[in-house]
Structures are given as structure tokens and as C-alpha cells.
Design a protein around this motif. Structure first.
Motif, PDB file in Angstrom:
ATOM      1  N   PRO A 217      58.012 -41.625  48.831  1.00  0.00           N
ATOM      2  CA  PRO A 217      57.441 -40.890  47.696  1.00  0.00           C
ATOM      3  C   PRO A 217      56.678 -39.645  48.145  1.00  0.00           C
ATOM      4  CG  PRO A 217      56.736 -43.201  47.702  1.00  0.00           C
ATOM      5  CD  PRO A 217      57.375 -42.931  49.025  1.00  0.00           C
ATOM      6  N   THR A 218      56.695 -38.613  47.299  1.00  0.00           N
ATOM      7  CA  THR A 218      55.869 -37.435  47.527  1.00  0.00           C
ATOM      8  C   THR A 218      54.680 -37.495  46.576  1.00  0.00           C
ATOM      9  OG1 THR A 218      57.780 -36.121  48.151  1.00  0.00           O
ATOM     10  CG2 THR A 218      55.820 -34.911  47.481  1.00  0.00           C
ATOM     11  N   ALA A 219      53.483 -37.534  47.168  1.00  0.00           N
ATOM     12  CA  ALA A 219      52.262 -37.561  46.361  1.00  0.00           C
ATOM     13  C   ALA A 219      51.512 -36.250  46.543  1.00  0.00           C
ATOM     14  CB  ALA A 219      51.386 -38.739  46.775  1.00  0.00           C
ATOM     15  N   VAL A 220      50.836 -35.809  45.486  1.00  0.00           N
ATOM     16  CA  VAL A 220      50.018 -34.593  45.573  1.00  0.00           C
ATOM     17  C   VAL A 220      48.681 -34.845  44.866  1.00  0.00           C
ATOM     18  CG1 VAL A 220      51.992 -33.010  45.618  1.00  0.00           C
ATOM     19  CG2 VAL A 220      50.935 -33.599  43.422  1.00  0.00           C
ATOM     20  N   ILE A 221      47.704 -34.007  45.194  1.00  0.00           N
ATOM     21  CA  ILE A 221      46.451 -34.018  44.430  1.00  0.00           C
ATOM     22  C   ILE A 221      46.470 -32.797  43.522  1.00  0.00           C
ATOM     23  CG2 ILE A 221      43.932 -33.815  44.509  1.00  0.00           C
ATOM     24  CD1 ILE A 221      43.882 -35.308  47.068  1.00  0.00           C
ATOM     25  N   LEU A 222      46.236 -33.030  42.246  1.00  0.00           N
ATOM     26  CA  LEU A 222      46.205 -31.944  41.261  1.00  0.00           C
ATOM     27  C   LEU A 222      44.746 -31.605  40.956  1.00  0.00           C
ATOM     28  CD1 LEU A 222      47.574 -30.074  39.133  1.00  0.00           C
ATOM     29  CD2 LEU A 222      47.607 -32.048  37.593  1.00  0.00           C
ATOM     30  N   THR A 223      44.349 -30.384  41.295  1.00  0.00           N
ATOM     31  CA  THR A 223      42.960 -29.952  41.107  1.00  0.00           C
ATOM     32  C   THR A 223      42.899 -28.879  40.024  1.00  0.00           C
ATOM     33  OG1 THR A 223      41.066 -28.884  42.187  1.00  0.00           O
ATOM     34  CG2 THR A 223      43.246 -28.268  42.988  1.00  0.00           C
ATOM     35  N   PRO A 224      41.786 -28.783  39.310  1.00  0.00           N
ATOM     36  CA  PRO A 224      41.648 -27.677  38.364  1.00  0.00           C
ATOM     37  C   PRO A 224      41.458 -26.349  39.085  1.00  0.00           C
ATOM     38  CG  PRO A 224      39.830 -29.268  38.117  1.00  0.00           C
ATOM     39  CD  PRO A 224      40.651 -29.702  39.284  1.00  0.00           C
ATOM     40  N   GLY A 225      41.086 -26.380  40.364  1.00  0.00           N
ATOM     41  CA  GLY A 225      40.965 -25.139  41.107  1.00  0.00           C
ATOM     42  C   GLY A 225      39.630 -25.015  41.813  1.00  0.00           C
ATOM     43  N   ALA A 226      39.501 -23.898  42.530  1.00  0.00           N
ATOM     44  CA  ALA A 226      38.374 -23.709  43.439  1.00  0.00           C
ATOM     45  C   ALA A 226      37.035 -23.606  42.722  1.00  0.00           C
ATOM     46  CB  ALA A 226      38.607 -22.469  44.291  1.00  0.00           C
ATOM     47  N   PHE A 227      37.065 -23.281  41.422  1.00  0.00           N
ATOM     48  CA  PHE A 227      35.793 -23.155  40.702  1.00  0.00           C
ATOM     49  C   PHE A 227      35.226 -24.519  40.318  1.00  0.00           C
ATOM     50  CE2 PHE A 227      39.285 -22.996  37.727  1.00  0.00           C
ATOM     51  CZ  PHE A 227      38.914 -23.977  36.826  1.00  0.00           C
ATOM     52  N   ASN A 228      36.039 -25.563  40.442  1.00  0.00           N
ATOM     53  CA  ASN A 228      35.557 -26.896  40.061  1.00  0.00           C
ATOM     54  C   ASN A 228      34.520 -27.397  41.053  1.00  0.00           C
ATOM     55  OD1 ASN A 228      35.970 -30.105  40.322  1.00  0.00           O
ATOM     56  ND2 ASN A 228      36.306 -29.439  38.231  1.00  0.00           N
ATOM     57  N   SER A 229      33.511 -28.096  40.515  1.00  0.00           N
ATOM     58  CA  SER A 229      32.389 -28.507  41.356  1.00  0.00           C
ATOM     59  C   SER A 229      32.800 -29.503  42.439  1.00  0.00           C
ATOM     60  CB  SER A 229      31.288 -29.105  40.480  1.00  0.00           C
ATOM     61  OG  SER A 229      31.793 -30.202  39.762  1.00  0.00           O
ATOM     62  N   ALA A 230      33.908 -30.198  42.238  1.00  0.00           N
ATOM     63  CA  ALA A 230      34.339 -31.178  43.241  1.00  0.00           C
ATOM     64  C   ALA A 230      35.534 -30.685  44.056  1.00  0.00           C
ATOM     65  CB  ALA A 230      34.669 -32.507  42.569  1.00  0.00           C
ATOM     66  N   TYR A 231      35.768 -29.372  44.034  1.00  0.00           N
ATOM     67  CA  TYR A 231      36.940 -28.838  44.733  1.00  0.00           C
ATOM     68  C   TYR A 231      36.926 -29.203  46.210  1.00  0.00           C
ATOM     69  CZ  TYR A 231      40.516 -25.628  46.380  1.00  0.00           C
ATOM     70  OH  TYR A 231      41.650 -25.100  46.947  1.00  0.00           O
ATOM     71  N   TYR A 232      35.726 -29.198  46.779  1.00  0.00           N
ATOM     72  CA  TYR A 232      35.636 -29.566  48.195  1.00  0.00           C
ATOM     73  C   TYR A 232      36.259 -30.934  48.434  1.00  0.00           C
ATOM     74  CZ  TYR A 232      34.008 -31.235  52.613  1.00  0.00           C
ATOM     75  OH  TYR A 232      33.992 -31.785  53.856  1.00  0.00           O
ATOM     76  N   GLU A 233      35.901 -31.873  47.572  1.00  0.00           N
ATOM     77  CA  GLU A 233      36.418 -33.239  47.733  1.00  0.00           C
ATOM     78  C   GLU A 233      37.939 -33.282  47.577  1.00  0.00           C
ATOM     79  OE1 GLU A 233      34.210 -36.741  46.758  1.00  0.00           O
ATOM     80  OE2 GLU A 233      35.727 -37.339  45.306  1.00  0.00           O
ATOM     81  N   HIS A 234      38.453 -32.503  46.617  1.00  0.00           N
ATOM     82  CA  HIS A 234      39.895 -32.490  46.406  1.00  0.00           C
ATOM     83  C   HIS A 234      40.623 -32.014  47.673  1.00  0.00           C
ATOM     84  CE1 HIS A 234      38.658 -31.546  41.970  1.00  0.00           C
ATOM     85  NE2 HIS A 234      38.310 -32.754  42.354  1.00  0.00           N
TER      86      HIS A 234
END
Lengths: 473, 273
Positions: A217-234
Motif C-alpha cells: 500500500p501507498t500511504a500519505v499524510i494529508l496536511t492543510p499546509g505550512a500555516f497550520n499550527s501542527a505542520y511541524y508534526e505532520h
């Protein structure tokens, strides 16, 4: 006359140091004040360099800030942890069983154990996924259970986080820093490792690949983007798992599947660990103005072409009003007695409870049903008469929007403050993974209220973090 | 009544689009009131897939088309035998609990005027939910004149009531809003309507509301035409409001504007082809 609550001190039993803390306390004592000061400065610098400066997701903090890291770990013995682990896993299984049930036959509602209105009129109940079967019938693949301790063997669950609980990067980074600060301790004390978490998360994501998935399987993490407060964690988790971090615009739907744009052409995606809310996932199903999601994603999900983690609609299980029924879920679905206790809760929408709450506001904690992160809440004992009166008006306007709980005597863990080590109140969020197996990394995120006497541990309200150790008895 | 439907929708783009994605809710379910003899959805050059049946019993399809898309055409052709069930929905396999249809959406959110209207109708005294539902549908039509062109698509119920004019979509939204305020679960329904010469003015591509009446189940009300759906109606799909029930909900990636044109015939008897 007021009685001062007695708080359980995790380090001291009278004057004696509890076994869990024996080794670490001795080590810090032997270090001497000067070396300790250096270590603290070094840890702080490490944290800054790593760049963990985000506020915990959903807690609103728009400005980046450094969350205080406390060098003194929070320590559990293995036997204390074993019981917690059983309790957290039991709860995660029950929450997932509940989610599958309310999106299918709703047996728990039919049996009269949970009011139908509370479930089906809940904002987080998602009609768009009724009757849909996610892989392995799992909705919440990462459950963050917020726990507090009030005695040697007394733990309460404050809330469940079934959508996208954040903070696991702290668990991993805190450990990283501690291992650099005190390598000798990690050699001598038997501290359970947490570094397998990314691997277990990746395994969990792979296990819930849809039936249509061919091969690895191919898994990805979908983030709202760099402005999100948890972007570091993503980005941290993507990096640790060796999978791609994508934004909505990197994905597109074609035919029956979701694809990712890559330099080598489109690649099919089987599992999406999304760190964006349901409402923004797909403008063709939810908010039409969302620019963060992927048009058609929900169609592919519902037709079995991709798995979304956590599954859309999972939020109905971690609603604060539903929370009060989790012990009933454990009994109903698992036929077991709940290992972890719920905090007694008054639902202000019920007439008797409303009256009790209004009469006892100075001693209660009142929360908004859909609120999070320590906003929109009243901590009675720490509030002025005027603040209480103001909040009472809010409750009167919309009682069913509020729940109230007694002020818990949160345990304290020794914490470095200006004057040396002092007790500060703590909570705990372990991260439970639900795939073919239910897995719990021995550790978690310990949040600490840095202000003396404060019971609010949220980072947005001045809380800090600690490494969490599970040591052999 | 045997109805033959031929419905073509064409989306034209001012400039070529990188990608078109559309969720299609265009397939009628087998019901006591409608037997689907044939149904076909086609589109030249586009993929249609990702089929599933949602909790409301609707078949949902996904249309995707890329790259350099100048137009998308969807053709729906079908033959349906209809029976008058006095608006009562029977035979639909659905699993969304009626209570879930009490929630507001931006298009059906209550206003003071909507609350007052619901309260007025409720004060009239009704012998059960069915009689209340009829009264709500009647009041909707009394307060909103049928005027084509007075509203655009997607006007919230509150605004429609203030304006006092609208088309079938607007009537449905007002009725849904005041029904929910009266404690009756309500939803938006799309479909086709065969127009006979004697009928009031209406659109062949039609919309109405269904209200949940305890003991009877879902019952259709067409306030625009002051009636319950009968054998002139073909029911396609439903949702919380016009957005959720939309036969085509799409998104295009690219610059420039989009225009839509369509042709629709709902005729009696077997298709001429």
C-alpha cells in the motif's frame, strides 16, 4: 469553611521517594546545581533548534511559541502502566465499536443505552458515511486518550480524541532530548523505548489499506499546509515513517482512485492519514468552499478505493456529551467492566443537572460540549465571582452546550522551576493505534501546568511538556 | 404512467480546464411508486466510476475528466413506470435515521420570520403530524409566490421568505426549514416532473421536500404545485438541502468561467428512438 484538596504527589510518599522516581532523582541530585543549569539551557537550545514551536492542534494558538520543556521526566512503573495500557486499549476498542454501530444499525441506541437525539442530532454525526464500511470496520486509527491521576491507583479519563490527536511528535522529541541529556540514565534505568511509534503507525496505516489495493500500500499524510499550527508534526511524522507529506492540491481523483502527483507521474494512493477536519476533506461532499481537500475524495472513499484515517465521521465518538456514555459502550460492546474511570459529568441540558450546576459553579469545571483546548471553559475554584456570574449567563442561554465536572485533584509531578524542583499538576495523553491489532507505545505526552497551583495544562494556557517514562518495577 | 426521460447537461468552459470532477446523484431508486425499466448515464470522453449507494439509498457516481477539458456532456436516458402512492415513499432501502434530518444547514437555517411562520402554523391545531405537514406545505406556498427569475440558485430559506417569491428549490427550502422547526425531520428531493397542459407552471427538472411522519414514514410534499408527488413524478435523490441533494456537484480546475446548458424531455410512453 473551605477544605484544601489533597493532591497526589507522584514523587513523594510522605517524605519517602516513590520507587518510580528513585533513580532519576538520585541522578539529578548527583549532578549538582551548576551542571543541571547547563543541561537545562542545552535542552532549551535543542528544542529551539528542532523547531517545535507549534501550539497543539485545535488549540487555536495562531502565533508560534516555544512550549516549555521540563527536564524532569514523569515516571510510571511498569505495573502502573500495564493497567493503564489495558484500560486505554479497552476504551479504543469500545469507541471503534460504537462508531461502526452508529453508522450502521445503531444497536446501542435501539437498546436505549444512549439517547438517539444525542447521537443522530450531533453535529459530528456525519450522514454522508452512514452504511459505509471502512477497512476492518475501524474509524479511529489513532486514539489520544487524555488521562489524569488522582491517587496511587486512581486514573480518570478526561476526554477521548478520536479524530486527529496531536502531540505525538513531542513524545518522540522529548525522548530524543532526554537521551542526549542523560545517556547514563538510559543505560542504567530500564526505560521502555518509544521510538517504534512511527513504525507502528506506518504498519497500522498499511493494515487498513482498502481491499482494492494491489501489492504494497501507498500511504500519505494529508496536511492543510505550512500555516497550520501542527505542520511541524505532520512533516516530522512523514519523515519518520518515510512516506509523502501532501497537500490537497498534490492529490487528484481519476476514475475509481486517488492519485498523487509525483515527478515520475501519477501514483495511486491507498491510505490517507489526514490531518485536516472532515469539513474540508472534499468540497463535493462537505464545505463547497474548501480549498484544502480533494474533490471526489469522499466518493472514492465510500466506494472502497481509498482509506481515510481517521475515517470521516469519527468525531461523534469524542464529543463531550457522548463521553459520558463511554463506560456504557465498554459494557455493551465488549461485555467487560471499564478499567478506566470517567469523570462524573453533569449534562447541563438536563433539568436536574442544570440546577445542580448553577448552584455549585464555584466548585465545578464547566466546558463547552464542542470546545477544546481550554477555551470557553470555567474553572470555578480559580475564578472570581464576576467571572462566574458572566459564565452563568452563557450557560443559561444554551444549557445543552455545556457539561460540568467536579474539580479533580490532579496529581503533581516534580518540575524544575526557578527555586528548584516543585510539584506541578500534570496530565497524560498516550497514543493508541488501532489496526489489525490494538497497539500502545509505552509512553505518551505528559503536559504540565507550569504555574503554581494551576490545573490547566493546555499549551495555549501556558502549559509545558515532559518526557514520560515507563520503568521496570 | 410510463415516462421516458431524456436529459442532457452540457458544461462549457471559456478556457480549457486542467481537470473536472463531478459527483453525480442521477440514478432513481426502485420504489413502489416507480419501477425503473431502463436507466443509462453516459458521457463522452469522461470516466464514470466510484459507484456506491449512500445511506439515503441513492446511487452516487463520480465523473472525472482531464486534461484540457473544453466541455463535459452528461446524458441521462431512462424509462420509468410510475404509480400514484399519494406521496408516501415506500420501498427505499435507506439507513440514515430520520433524526439526522432535523439539523440545519446554511440553506435552511431558521430566521425570526421562519420561526414565526412555523409557530403560526403549529398554533392552528392539527390532528397529528400528517395534518401538520400538509398545513406547513400549504403555508409555504401561501407565503412564497411562484415567480421564475426572482431568485438565483442557492438562496437561503430565510431570504426566500423575506422576498416572498421563488421557484421549486426555494419552496422546498422554506418548507424544510419550518418542518424542522416544528420537529418534523425534512429533506430536499430532486426529480423529474411530467408536465401536462392543465397543470400549473412548473419545471420539468423539479425539486420538492419529504417530511418524516411517524407511523407513515417519509412523505413527499411539492409546495410549488400544492400537491403531493403522484405518478407524474420521478424521484431521483435526496439530501439535507439543495446542495447535498444536487444531481451534479462538481468542481473544475482552471481559469475562466463556466456556462451550463441543458435539454430535457419527460414524455409519455416509450422512447421514440
Amino acid at each position: 469553611m473551605s477544605t484544601k484538596p489533597v493532591f497526589f504527589n507522584e514523587m513523594y510518599d510522605g517524605d519517602a521517594i516513590r520507587p518510580a522516581y528513585a533513580k532519576v532523582t538520585k541522578w539529578f541530585d548527583d549532578l549538582g546545581a551548576e551542571t543541571l543549569a547547563l543541561k537545562k539551557a542545552e535542552a532549551e537550545a535543542l528544542f529551539r533548534r528542532i523547531g517545535i514551536t507549534f501550539a497543539v492542534y485545535g488549540e487555536g494558538g495562531s502565533t508560534e511559541r516555544l512550549i516549555p520543556f521540563d527536564l524532569m521526566p514523569r515516571v510510571f512503573t511498569r505495573s502502573e502502566w500495564d493497567r493503564l495500557e489495558r484500560g486505554v486499549k479497552q476504551r479504543s476498542r469500545a469507541l471503534n465499536a460504537f462508531l461502526w454501530d452508529v453508522y450502521h444499525r445503531g444497536e446501542i441506541v435501539r437498546s436505549g443505552r444512549i439517547p438517539a437525539e444525542l447521537v443522530y442530532r450531533n453535529e459530528a454525526y456525519e450522514p454522508a458515511v452512514v452504511g459505509i464500511n471502512p477497512a476492518l470496520n475501524i474509524y479511529s486509527h489513532i486514539v489520544g486518550t487524555d488521562l489524569v491521576r488522582t491517587g496511587p491507583d486512581e486514573f480518570y479519563v478526561l476526554e477521548d480524541n478520536c479524530r486527529t490527536p496531536s502531540g505525538v511528535s513531542y513524545m518522540l522529541e522529548n525522548r530524543e532530548i532526554m537521551m542526549r541529556m542523560c545517556p547514563e540514565l538510559f543505560r542504567s534505568a530500564r526505560i521502555a523505548p518509544v521510538d517504534s511509534y512511527p513504525d507502528l503507525l506506518r504498519r497500522t496505516l498499511h493494515e487498513v489499506a482498502p481491499a482494492k489495493c494491489e501489492g504494497e500500500p501507498t500511504a500519505v499524510i494529508l496536511t492543510p499546509g505550512a500555516f497550520n499550527s501542527a505542520y511541524y508534526e505532520h512533516s516530522f511524522l512523514a519523515d519518520q515513517m518515510g512516506i509523502d507529506l501532501v497537500e490537497g492540491r498534490d492529490l487528484f481523483v481519476d476514475g475509481d482512485f486517488v492519485h498523487m502527483r509525483t515527478t515520475r507521474g501519477p501514483q495511486r494512493v491507498d491510505v490517507i492519514y489526514r490531518r485536516i477536519d472532515d469539513a474540508f476533506l472534499d468540497p463535493l461532499c462537505f464545505r463547497p468552499d474548501s480549498m484544502l481537500g480533494v474533490p471526489g475524495l469522499m466518493n472514492v472513499y465510500r466506494s472502497g478505493g481509498v482509506q481515510i484515517c481517521s475515517a470521516p465521521g469519527a468525531g461523534v465518538a469524542d464529543d463531550k456529551a457522548i463521553y459520558t456514555y463511554v463506560p456504557d459502550m465498554v459494557r455493551f460492546y465488549l461485555g467487560e467492566e471499564p478499567i478506566l474511570k470517567n469523570v462524573p459529568t453533569w449534562r447541563c441540558g438536563e433539568a436536574d443537572s442544570f440546577k445542580y450546576v448553577m448552584d455549585h459553579l464555584p466548585e465545578l469545571v464547566v466546558k463547552e460540549v464542542h470546545g477544546s483546548g481550554g477555551y470557553g471553559m470555567l474553572v470555578g475554584p480559580a475564578s472570581t465571582k464576576a467571572q462566574i456570574a458572566e459564565f452563568a449567563e452563557l450557560i443559561k442561554k444554551n444549557p445543552s452546550n455545556y457539561i460540568a465536572q467536579p474539580t479533580l485533584a490532579l496529581s503533581t509531578s516534580p518540575t524544575f522551576v526557578d527555586s528548584g524542583l516543585a510539584p506541578r499538576h500534570v496530565d497524560l495523553r498516550p497514543f493508541c493505534l488501532v489496526g489489525k491489532e490494538v497497539r500502545l507505545t509505552p509512553g505518551g505526552l505528559t503536559r504540565v501546568a507550569m504555574k503554581e497551583g494551576s490545573l490547566v495544562v493546555n499549551s495555549s494556557q501556558g502549559g509545558g511538556v515532559k518526557d514520560t517514562w515507563i520503568v521496570a518495577d | 404512467m410510463r415516462l421516458t426521460i431524456d436529459h442532457t447537461t452540457r458544461y462549457l468552459y471559456e478556457q480549457p480546464q486542467r481537470r473536472i470532477t463531478q459527483s453525480l446523484r442521477l440514478t432513481p431508486a426502485q420504489l413502489k411508486s416507480q419501477k425503473i425499466l431502463s436507466w443509462d448515464i453516459s458521457s463522452d470522453g469522461a470516466q464514470i466510476g466510484a459507484r456506491f449507494v449512500d445511506g439515503a439509498g441513492d446511487v452516487v457516481l463520480l465523473l472525472t475528466k482531464g486534461t484540457n477539458v473544453e466541455s463535459v456532456e452528461i446524458r441521462v436516458q431512462g424509462v420509468v413506470d410510475t404509480t400514484d402512492t399519494a406521496g408516501v415513499l415506500t420501498g427505499l432501502k435507506e439507513s440514515i435515521p430520520p433524526l439526522a434530518y432535523l439539523r440545519d444547514t446554511p440553506l435552511t437555517a431558521p430566521s425570526e420570520a421562519l420561526r414565526a411562520l412555523a409557530a403560526d402554523v403549529g398554533a392552528g391545531g392539527h390532528d397529528g403530524a400528517l395534518s401538520l405537514a400538509h398545513a406547513l406545505a400549504g403555508a409555504t406556498r401561501d407565503r412564497v409566490d411562484y415567480v421564475i427569475g426572482a431568485t438565483e440558485a442557492g438562496v437561503p430559506a430565510a431570504q426566500v421568505l423575506d422576498l416572498g417569491q421563488g421557484v421549486c428549490q426555494d419552496h422546498a427550502h422554506v418548507l424544510i426549514s419550518i418542518a424542522r422547526l416544528s420537529g418534523l425531520p425534512a429533506r430536499y428531493v430532486t426529480g423529474y416532473l411530467h408536465s401536462d397542459a392543465s397543470g400549473e407552471a412548473h419545471e420539468a427538472s423539479h425539486a420538492w421536500a419529504e417530511l418524516f411522519v411517524e407511523g407513515l414514514g417519509w412523505v413527499g410534499f411539492d409546495p410549488a404545485n400544492r400537491c403531493c408527488p403522484d405518478d407524474r413524478y420521478v424521484r431521483i435523490g435526496s439530501g439535507l438541502d439543495a446542495l447535498h441533494a444536487a444531481p451534479v456537484r462538481g468542481m473544475s480546475f482552471g481559469a475562466g468561467s463556466e456556462t451550463m446548458e441543458y435539454s430535457l424531455t419527460v414524455s409519455l410512453g416509450q422512447s421514440q428512438q
